[in-house]
Design a protein around this motif. Structure first.
Motif, short mmCIF file in Angstrom:
data_model
loop_
_atom_site.label_atom_id
_atom_site.label_comp_id
_atom_site.label_asym_id
_atom_site.label_seq_id
_atom_site.Cartn_x
_atom_site.Cartn_y
_atom_site.Cartn_z
N GLY A 122 0.98 -1.17 0.23
CA GLY A 122 -0.13 0.13 0.03
C GLY A 122 0.95 1.23 -0.08
N ALA A 123 1.96 1.37 0.79
CA ALA A 123 2.68 2.45 0.77
C ALA A 123 3.61 2.85 -0.53
CB ALA A 123 3.81 2.35 1.80
N ALA A 124 3.86 1.56 -1.26
CA ALA A 124 4.62 1.68 -2.44
C ALA A 124 3.61 2.48 -3.66
CB ALA A 124 5.15 0.25 -2.70
N ILE A 125 2.27 1.81 -3.45
CA ILE A 125 1.35 2.13 -4.63
C ILE A 125 0.91 3.84 -4.19
CG2 ILE A 125 -1.03 1.94 -5.21
CD1 ILE A 125 -0.90 -0.94 -4.58
N ILE A 126 0.82 4.32 -2.99
CA ILE A 126 0.55 5.40 -2.49
C ILE A 126 1.51 6.36 -2.96
CG2 ILE A 126 0.08 7.15 -0.66
CD1 ILE A 126 -1.58 4.86 0.56
N SER A 127 2.89 6.10 -2.87
CA SER A 127 3.80 6.85 -3.21
C SER A 127 4.26 6.98 -4.71
CB SER A 127 5.38 6.22 -2.34
OG SER A 127 5.48 5.19 -3.29
N THR A 128 3.64 6.30 -5.35
CA THR A 128 3.82 6.33 -6.87
C THR A 128 2.47 6.77 -7.51
OG1 THR A 128 5.26 4.26 -6.73
CG2 THR A 128 4.36 4.97 -9.05
N PHE A 129 1.53 6.34 -7.13
CA PHE A 129 0.24 6.76 -7.65
C PHE A 129 -0.65 7.37 -6.73
CE2 PHE A 129 1.49 2.87 -9.71
CZ PHE A 129 1.67 3.11 -10.83
N SER A 130 -0.92 8.75 -6.62
CA SER A 130 -1.74 9.74 -5.76
C SER A 130 -3.07 9.30 -5.77
CB SER A 130 -1.33 11.10 -5.76
OG SER A 130 -1.52 11.82 -7.06
N TRP A 131 -3.47 9.13 -7.36
CA TRP A 131 -4.97 8.90 -7.47
C TRP A 131 -5.46 7.75 -6.73
CZ3 TRP A 131 -5.24 4.10 -9.57
CH2 TRP A 131 -4.13 3.69 -10.16
N VAL A 132 -4.70 6.70 -6.12
CA VAL A 132 -5.16 5.86 -5.50
C VAL A 132 -6.02 6.11 -4.18
CG1 VAL A 132 -3.24 5.27 -3.85
CG2 VAL A 132 -4.67 3.37 -4.80
N PHE A 133 -5.79 7.49 -3.67
CA PHE A 133 -6.85 7.79 -2.61
C PHE A 133 -8.20 7.91 -3.07
CE2 PHE A 133 -2.63 9.76 -1.24
CZ PHE A 133 -2.75 9.06 0.12
N PHE A 134 -8.28 8.05 -4.32
CA PHE A 134 -9.78 8.21 -4.80
C PHE A 134 -10.29 6.78 -4.68
CE2 PHE A 134 -8.37 12.10 -7.29
CZ PHE A 134 -9.48 12.80 -6.62
N ILE A 135 -9.63 5.63 -5.16
CA ILE A 135 -10.24 4.28 -4.99
C ILE A 135 -10.18 3.98 -3.43
CG2 ILE A 135 -9.55 1.99 -5.49
CD1 ILE A 135 -7.77 2.78 -7.80
N PHE A 136 -9.31 4.17 -2.77
CA PHE A 136 -9.26 3.82 -1.34
C PHE A 136 -10.56 4.34 -0.73
CE2 PHE A 136 -4.74 2.72 -0.12
CZ PHE A 136 -4.69 1.58 -0.97
N GLY A 137 -10.81 5.93 -0.95
CA GLY A 137 -12.16 6.42 -0.49
C GLY A 137 -13.22 5.95 -0.87
#
Length: 334
Positions: A122-137
């Protein structure tokens, strides 16, 4: 928060030392865990988590400390929901009472290792793709809605359904249907057989990973620091064994727990979406850690109070109806 490799190493060594102390002091010899013992160890783990959070406050500042406490409380509250499933697993595999603590200890360790993998990914994905917050949210908001629907349906899962990993293990490796103390394997007629003890440990550990699918995104909504995410998860999980024995009898009274968890997950989901919009350059307000911590604590407090009130009211109603039926029966007999 900048954490060196040395600090990571010391933290892991410290956690391993605590786990070893827990095992040799309270879990080495199979026995039935009393409410008193469970209460003492639960208080110890909560106190250790509080000390760790205060240490972050002193050496790292208020923000990391606040993020840790918010993450710890969130993970702890979500882990209480896991206990319902753990009860079903223990019942399905008919685990003797004296062995349940050993099953939970090893199962939680398996879950902790697997969660560490989830956190790193999760940390690796977040550091690379900030748009993943939309998916998590979006996922957390959907999970919150699903919890509300399940609570309204008032459906209780009476049986535990084995996951694919367990089915594959049982199919591939021959096993016995009898417990042989705490042994994981035995030799019988020249064959090496797996005992139910190993199977139920795998069930506890792998089932907890399914719960991590919503708890990991939830804590990443409170902090993006892998160190805080990991330590909050570790402290929340390591006290889960004692919590199982402490509140096992109270689980059925927490009738509004699903509503409380849905509010928390929905709140964190909205927080993640706002953060994602902010990262994308949209001027939107962000929810601070003190506000998050306050909302989480308030929701849990209200949920606990309303649950206990509703359970007490239901018990009184059932007692009244029972007395009414008894009076009717006496009247008929007369």
């Amino acid at each position: 928060m900048d954490v060196s490799v040395t600090m990571w190493g010391l933290t892991i060594v410290g956690l391993c030392a605590l786990i070893a102390a827990d095992f040799f002091i309270g879990g080495r010899k199979p026995h039935e865990v009393s409410i008193k013992e469970a209460g003492i160890w639960t208080a110890v783990w909560v106190a250790l988590a509080a000390l760790f959070g205060l240490g972050l406050l002193v050496f790292a500042g208020g923000r990391p400390s606040g993020e840790f406490f918010a993450g710890f409380i969130t993970e702890k509250s979500l882990s209480v929901d896991n206990l319902f499933v753990f009860v079903l697993i223990m019942a399905k595999f008919s685990v003797p009472t004296i062995y349940q603590q050993r099953v939970l200890m090893v199962g939680v360790l398996i879950a902790l290792v697997l969660r560490a993998v989830f956190i790193a990914a999760g940390a690796a994905i977040i550091s690379t793709f900030s748009w993943v917050f939309f998916i998590f949210g979006a996922f957390l908001i959907w999970t919150a809605w699903k919890l509300v629907q399940e609570a309204r349906a008032d459906e209780e899962t009476e049986e535990f359904e084995e996951n694919r990993l367990l089915k594959a293990v049982e199919k591939r490796f021959p096993s016995t249907d009898q417990y042989h103390g705490t042994k994981l394997f035995i030799m019988e007629n020249g064959k090496r057989l797996m005992t139910p003890m190993l199977i139920v440990m795998l069930a506890i550990g792998t089932t907890d990973v399914l719960f991590a699918l919503d708890s990991i995104p939830a804590i990443f909504g409170l902090t993006q620091d892998p160190y805080i995410v990991f330590t909050a998860n570790a402290f929340a999980l390591m006290g889960l064994r004692q919590l199982y024995f402490l509140i096992g009898g109270l689980l059925k009274k927490l009738v509004h727990l699903s509503y409380g968890l849905s509010i928390i997950l929905g709140f964190i989901g909205v927080k993640l979406v706002l953060h994602a919009l902010h990262e994308a350059g949209v001027h939107v307000p962000e929810i601070s850690i003190p506000v998050s911590l306050g909302v989480i604590c308030a929701v849990l407090a209200v949920t606990t109070v309303t649950s206990l009130y509703a359970s007490k009211k239901q018990a009184l109603a059932e007692a009244g109806s029972g007395e009414g039926r008894a009076r009717d029966k006496d009247s008929v007999d007369v």
